[in-house]
Design an enzyme around this catalytic site. Structure first.
Site, PDB file in Angstrom:
ATOM      1  N   LYS A  18      -6.201  -3.104  -0.045  1.00 57.30           N
ATOM      2  CA  LYS A  18      -7.048  -3.337   1.140  1.00 57.30           C
ATOM      3  C   LYS A  18      -7.338  -2.016   1.873  1.00 57.30           C
ATOM      4  O   LYS A  18      -8.481  -1.680   2.149  1.00 57.30           O
ATOM      5  CB  LYS A  18      -6.368  -4.321   2.119  1.00 57.30           C
ATOM      6  CG  LYS A  18      -6.034  -5.669   1.501  1.00 57.30           C
ATOM      7  CD  LYS A  18      -5.406  -6.614   2.513  1.00 57.30           C
ATOM      8  CE  LYS A  18      -3.978  -6.252   2.930  1.00 57.30           C
ATOM      9  NZ  LYS A  18      -2.979  -6.332   1.854  1.00 57.30           N
ATOM     10  N   ARG A 107      -3.898 -13.905   8.969  1.00 60.16           N
ATOM     11  CA  ARG A 107      -2.953 -14.198   7.886  1.00 60.16           C
ATOM     12  C   ARG A 107      -2.316 -15.565   8.022  1.00 60.16           C
ATOM     13  O   ARG A 107      -1.357 -15.878   7.314  1.00 60.16           O
ATOM     14  CB  ARG A 107      -1.839 -13.170   7.863  1.00 60.16           C
ATOM     15  CG  ARG A 107      -2.247 -11.945   7.123  1.00 60.16           C
ATOM     16  CD  ARG A 107      -1.065 -11.075   6.878  1.00 60.16           C
ATOM     17  NE  ARG A 107      -1.514  -9.722   7.013  1.00 60.16           N
ATOM     18  CZ  ARG A 107      -1.102  -8.720   6.250  1.00 60.16           C
ATOM     19  NH1 ARG A 107      -0.206  -8.921   5.346  1.00 60.16           N
ATOM     20  NH2 ARG A 107      -1.578  -7.527   6.433  1.00 60.16           N
ATOM     21  N   ARG A 142       3.575   4.126  -3.589  1.00 61.01           N
ATOM     22  CA  ARG A 142       2.694   4.487  -2.464  1.00 61.01           C
ATOM     23  C   ARG A 142       3.344   5.527  -1.554  1.00 61.01           C
ATOM     24  O   ARG A 142       4.533   5.460  -1.249  1.00 61.01           O
ATOM     25  CB  ARG A 142       2.350   3.257  -1.629  1.00 61.01           C
ATOM     26  CG  ARG A 142       1.625   3.670  -0.327  1.00 61.01           C
ATOM     27  CD  ARG A 142       0.986   2.565   0.409  1.00 61.01           C
ATOM     28  NE  ARG A 142       1.837   1.406   0.542  1.00 61.01           N
ATOM     29  CZ  ARG A 142       1.401   0.228   0.928  1.00 61.01           C
ATOM     30  NH1 ARG A 142       0.124   0.052   1.183  1.00 61.01           N
ATOM     31  NH2 ARG A 142       2.245  -0.762   1.037  1.00 61.01           N
ATOM     32  N   ARG A 171       6.587   4.154   3.483  1.00 64.39           N
ATOM     33  CA  ARG A 171       6.715   3.135   4.528  1.00 64.39           C
ATOM     34  C   ARG A 171       8.063   2.442   4.448  1.00 64.39           C
ATOM     35  O   ARG A 171       8.582   2.246   3.363  1.00 64.39           O
ATOM     36  CB  ARG A 171       5.595   2.100   4.351  1.00 64.39           C
ATOM     37  CG  ARG A 171       4.563   2.160   5.446  1.00 64.39           C
ATOM     38  CD  ARG A 171       3.346   1.366   5.118  1.00 64.39           C
ATOM     39  NE  ARG A 171       3.603  -0.057   4.922  1.00 64.39           N
ATOM     40  CZ  ARG A 171       2.625  -0.937   4.695  1.00 64.39           C
ATOM     41  NH1 ARG A 171       1.376  -0.554   4.632  1.00 64.39           N
ATOM     42  NH2 ARG A 171       2.920  -2.218   4.520  1.00 64.39           N
ATOM     43  N   ARG A 182       7.528  -9.908   1.041  1.00 63.04           N
ATOM     44  CA  ARG A 182       6.160  -9.872   1.597  1.00 63.04           C
ATOM     45  C   ARG A 182       5.219 -10.730   0.752  1.00 63.04           C
ATOM     46  O   ARG A 182       4.341 -11.410   1.284  1.00 63.04           O
ATOM     47  CB  ARG A 182       5.666  -8.418   1.663  1.00 63.04           C
ATOM     48  CG  ARG A 182       6.283  -7.651   2.824  1.00 63.04           C
ATOM     49  CD  ARG A 182       6.267  -6.148   2.632  1.00 63.04           C
ATOM     50  NE  ARG A 182       4.944  -5.585   2.473  1.00 63.04           N
ATOM     51  CZ  ARG A 182       4.714  -4.375   1.957  1.00 63.04           C
ATOM     52  NH1 ARG A 182       5.707  -3.606   1.570  1.00 63.04           N
ATOM     53  NH2 ARG A 182       3.484  -3.929   1.848  1.00 63.04           N
TER      54      ARG A 182
END
Ligand code: AP5
Length: 235
Positions: A18, A107, A142, A171, A182
């Site tokens: 995203k 969400r 990431r 993160r 998640r």
């Protein structure tokens, strides 16, 4: 003309791309050839629910502290924190004038309903579809540049030079264990959200290289924008 500006929602599992696609949409440069724009620039304001929450955490606010407890468990942050935060950002003049690209919101059914009550609906709802195997690999690799906010991946989008590589950060919720949680949260909520936007959903396969995924999204957005401009000229 503010009537023509696009309102876009982008959704998908954690690490489906995203944020990466939002950067590409935002940075797309329109090309002028003899005063004719042959590639459209979208000029949308990118609003990412996760980024707004991380800003609260970085600022050390009460809201941020509470939000982090949920984010660490891979759960949705309670609506009383998120709803107002996103609503306030959406109603700022820049987003109203230029159009918006809403990333990771709504969400849950509750969040979707809160927008419906304000009469806020997207022209298009993009759903990125990525295999679970790829999602885990993307999360674990990431890295983010704390100075520019740019998203990298150690294998798929490596940093341009040593200086950037040295300052990249991970993160706190980007571990294999946390991404599983998640993902569970995503699966529990996604159908409810999709049911609200059935008439404007476009599913895009997100497993390909980011430029190829963007080419698909670009096609869809250009066509929606053209239709909107035509409709506003006709009226
Ligand atoms: P949020 O920050 O929104 O995280 P997320 O949904 O888990 O999504 P990500 O940001 O992890 O991934 P992305 O899809 O943007 O992928 P990216 O482009 O970075 O939310 C975090 C938490 O905040 C939630 O868990 C929740 O607790 C809370 N929260 C957020 N919104 C909320 C809401 N509305 N209500 C309540 N709570 C909320 O890409 C990932 C990696 O893959 C990158 O390294 C990238 O370089 C790489 N990559 C991207 N595309 C490709 C490609 N095509 N090929 C190869 N690699 C690629």
């Amino acid at each position: 003309n503010t009537e023509d500006c696009l309102k876009v929602m982008i959704s998908g599992a954690p690490a489906s791309g995203k944020g990466t696609q939002c950067e590409l949409i935002k940075n797309k440069v329109g090309r002028l050839v003899v005063h004719v724009v042959i590639a459209m620039q979208y000029g949308l304001v990118h609003i990412a629910a996760g980024d707004l929450l991380r800003e609260e955490i970085a600022a050390g606010t009460e809201k941020g502290k509470r939000a982090k407890e949920y984010m660490e468990k891979g759960l949705l942050v309670p609506s009383e924190i998120v709803v107002m935060m996103v609503k306030d950002r959406l109603l700022q003049p820049d987003a109203q004038e230029k159009g918006w690209l809403l990333d990771g919101y709504p969400r849950s059914l509750e969040q979707a309903k809160a927008l419906e009550e304000l009469g806020i609906r997207p022209d298009i709802f993009i759903l990125l579809d990525v295999s679970e195997e790829n999602l885990v690999e993307r999360v674990v690799g990431r890295r983010l540049d704390p100075e520019t906010g740019k998203i990298y991946h150690l294998k798929y989008s490596p940093p341009e030079n040593e200086e950037i590589a040295a300052r990249l950060a991970q993160r706190f919720d980007d571990t294999e264990e946390k991404v599983k949680l998640r993902l569970q949260t995503h699966h529990q909520n996604v159908e409810d959200v999709l049911s609200t936007y059935e008439d404007v959903i476009v599913r895009i396969k997100g497993d390909a290289a980011k430029e190829d995924v963007f080419a698909e999204i670009d096609k869809v957005l250009s066509s929606v924008k053209e239709k909107k401009s035509q409709a506003s000229m006709d009226s």
